[in-house]
Design a protein around this motif. Sequence first.
Motif, mmCIF file in Angstrom:
data_model
loop_
_atom_site.group_PDB
_atom_site.id
_atom_site.type_symbol
_atom_site.label_atom_id
_atom_site.label_comp_id
_atom_site.label_asym_id
_atom_site.label_seq_id
_atom_site.Cartn_x
_atom_site.Cartn_y
_atom_site.Cartn_z
ATOM 1 N N PRO A 419 13.230 28.700 -12.196
ATOM 2 C CA PRO A 419 14.407 28.495 -11.336
ATOM 3 C C PRO A 419 15.485 29.550 -11.493
ATOM 4 N N ASP A 420 15.520 30.248 -12.625
ATOM 5 C CA ASP A 420 16.553 31.281 -12.791
ATOM 6 C C ASP A 420 16.126 32.615 -12.194
ATOM 7 N N GLU A 421 14.915 32.669 -11.602
ATOM 8 C CA GLU A 421 14.474 33.844 -10.868
ATOM 9 C C GLU A 421 14.759 33.612 -9.383
ATOM 10 N N PRO A 422 15.370 34.562 -8.676
ATOM 11 C CA PRO A 422 15.747 34.345 -7.266
ATOM 12 C C PRO A 422 14.526 34.154 -6.368
ATOM 13 N N GLY A 423 14.647 33.171 -5.456
ATOM 14 C CA GLY A 423 13.631 32.993 -4.422
ATOM 15 C C GLY A 423 12.515 32.033 -4.750
ATOM 16 N N TRP A 424 12.489 31.462 -5.943
ATOM 17 C CA TRP A 424 11.396 30.561 -6.293
ATOM 18 C C TRP A 424 11.702 29.139 -5.829
ATOM 19 N N LEU A 425 10.856 28.639 -4.908
ATOM 20 C CA LEU A 425 11.029 27.285 -4.392
ATOM 21 C C LEU A 425 10.220 26.270 -5.187
ATOM 22 N N PHE A 426 9.163 26.714 -5.811
ATOM 23 C CA PHE A 426 8.313 25.823 -6.600
ATOM 24 C C PHE A 426 8.222 26.391 -8.021
ATOM 25 N N ALA A 427 9.221 26.114 -8.834
ATOM 26 C CA ALA A 427 9.257 26.664 -10.196
ATOM 27 C C ALA A 427 8.334 25.862 -11.114
ATOM 28 N N THR A 428 7.538 26.580 -11.889
ATOM 29 C CA THR A 428 6.631 25.949 -12.856
ATOM 30 C C THR A 428 7.277 25.846 -14.233
ATOM 31 N N GLN A 429 8.079 26.844 -14.597
ATOM 32 C CA GLN A 429 8.713 26.890 -15.910
ATOM 33 C C GLN A 429 10.214 26.630 -15.796
ATOM 34 N N ALA A 431 12.497 28.435 -17.400
ATOM 35 C CA ALA A 431 13.219 29.704 -17.505
ATOM 36 C C ALA A 431 12.237 30.843 -17.278
ATOM 37 N N GLY A 432 12.793 32.031 -17.012
ATOM 38 C CA GLY A 432 11.958 33.193 -16.750
ATOM 39 C C GLY A 432 11.324 33.767 -18.002
ATOM 40 N N ILE A 433 10.564 34.839 -17.817
ATOM 41 C CA ILE A 433 9.808 35.436 -18.915
ATOM 42 C C ILE A 433 10.713 35.907 -20.051
ATOM 43 N N PRO A 434 11.854 36.554 -19.791
ATOM 44 C CA PRO A 434 12.702 36.982 -20.924
ATOM 45 C C PRO A 434 13.116 35.822 -21.817
ATOM 46 N N LYS A 435 13.516 34.690 -21.211
ATOM 47 C CA LYS A 435 13.930 33.528 -22.010
ATOM 48 C C LYS A 435 12.726 32.901 -22.708
ATOM 49 N N GLY A 511 8.139 32.301 -3.572
ATOM 50 C CA GLY A 511 8.583 32.765 -4.882
ATOM 51 C C GLY A 511 7.913 34.068 -5.258
ATOM 52 N N ALA A 512 8.723 35.065 -5.635
ATOM 53 C CA ALA A 512 8.163 36.368 -5.997
ATOM 54 C C ALA A 512 9.114 37.076 -6.955
ATOM 55 N N THR A 513 8.528 37.711 -7.942
ATOM 56 C CA THR A 513 9.263 38.542 -8.891
ATOM 57 C C THR A 513 8.591 39.909 -8.927
ATOM 58 N N LYS A 514 9.370 40.962 -8.857
ATOM 59 C CA LYS A 514 8.783 42.295 -8.925
ATOM 60 C C LYS A 514 8.040 42.450 -10.248
ATOM 61 N N ALA A 515 6.798 42.843 -10.158
ATOM 62 C CA ALA A 515 5.971 42.940 -11.359
ATOM 63 C C ALA A 515 6.548 43.937 -12.353
#
Length: 627
Positions: A419-429, A431-435, A511-515
């Motif tokens: 959810p803390d990554e922009p644009g994700w409508l269906f969050a699985t986690q 927090a993002g990878i850094p957290k 939902g998308a995060t730049k790789a």
Amino acid sequence: MRGRRAAAVSWVLAVLSAMALATAALLTYAEHTVFSSDAFADRAAATLDAQPVRDAAASRLTNAVVGVRPDLVALRPIVELGARAVVGTPQFRSLVRRAALEAHRSAFDAQARGLTFQIRDAGLLAADVVRRLSPGVADRMPTRAITRVARIKGGVQGFMLRLAEHADRARVAKWIAFAAALVLALAALLVTDSRRASVLRLGVAAAGVGVVVALAAALVPSLAADSVGSADRDAVRAALGVWLDPITAWAVAASVAGVIVALAAAAIVRPIPVMALLRGVGSTVAAPPRNGLERVLRAGIAIGAGAAMVLWPRAVLGVVIVALGALLVLAALAELLALAAGPAASAAPRPRGPGVPQALRIGTVVLLATAGVATAALLAGGEGPAVARVGRCNGHAALCDRRVDQVAFLTTHNAMAAPDEPGWLFATQDAGIPKQLEDGVRAFMIDTQYGISTARGVATRITGENTSRAKLVAEVGESFVAAAERVGRRIGRNPKGNEEVFLCHTLCEVGATKAIEALRSVHRFLVRHPEEVVVLSIQDETSAADTAEVIRASGLVDEVYLGDANRPWPTLRELIDRDERVIVLAENRAGGAPWIHHQPAVVQETPFLPAHCCSSTIGSTPRRRPA
């Protein structure tokens, strides 16, 4: 005349034996400290223990940062403050060790025309320090600035580099030199009738060659420092000392041993009365002073000795033990060599009686010569004190000596969906990878897709079998596909823009995060935490070449595991020592780079069931999922 000629030949053989032994010892030392990549990297990192080296490294790092961003020149004092705080940290030491490993690989590459020793990512560590003082300055610092430490192309250094490429030949030459030293020593003993004189020559030759080697090793750092600028002289001297100081110490030790052997051989005619000498010294000390001057001298010596015992008790005890040991060795060698040499020519005739057999005397000489050469080889082969490179592995010291397939890695599925990554409508986690990394997650299941970024979201470029809506619904569910379709209608068909690699769960519209950004965060974490090992499990819907390219662009390629994905797997300690702390697995396409391994070949997965989804074990035999 004949005796003088034999003595001259014995001298030549003794000197050649000492030179061969010194050559063998130097080659053995080089094998353990220069030809070995780990030992070479350890010593390169150990140079940071010297303050001049740290000062030079901080200056180079500051120059690299300001060189990339000249607008920071007015803020150079702040940047340099950050650099000075960083160069003494374990994180920077790890970067230096990585740079040394890369330089070592280049040095032993026959195709390489030169060698560059350079440190990457130190700007990231410096920016972390500067951020506490001035966040604005830290944001402007180039985190991937390359700090060049040294470059070798030609001249004497280039010649030495070419010699290093023939390390395998040097290993063979070491044993040849040891054998030559033994043969020459035996020849020096047997070429004349006087074994005593031959042993004395061997001792003198060993002492002389040891002095020459010690002087050379002591002078080389100063001579090399004179060839660089004044700002780096102390750093060059200290850095070379890490490699050459042990040579100086062992050469001095060999010289002392040679002197002891020579003295012992000289004492055969008239053995040195060790105990009588000690009693004489004791009597002199116990005798009352004869005048006032002697009383003052004794008092001064007593005060100095007592103060040394109080201030440096261990050092004084060590000196006393070494002195007593030297006396014992001297006395024992005198007795053994007297037995080996037989009666001296000038000695008075001894009464008839059972003498020492000739075979025993020759055997004793051979035994002493062999033991001396073997001891020298053993001492020269020592790698010095062990370097504690790793304290904990993934947070626990107990994991360091376990293989990868014996360690459990906390893993997140669809790790990029948060959810803390922009644009994700269906969050699985949550927090993002850094957290997740900060919270202890060490394995990440991520999906790569091609997408086009627009002002209204990311459009998936779906190809191949994923074009079927029914297949997508079966894969991710009706609500997921319906939401993606709504976003897709808002984006519009055939959006314009550059195609990029994103981390998406099948459809980038929801939902998308730049790789490159996600992988860069993993790289930055590993730079800041040099004792962590991470596994990437990639469901790759991109080509193998594009998957490899995004890993390279993120900087994560600096930490990828370069070995084979076969049993036995390395231990976590070995991965950390090599700075190969990211194991990259791809579900569909390996081969984009040798460090991308085909996951089905090395990982066993449990069936996909609601009760337990997608657990896996590295290193197990692959097994097909039940239908």
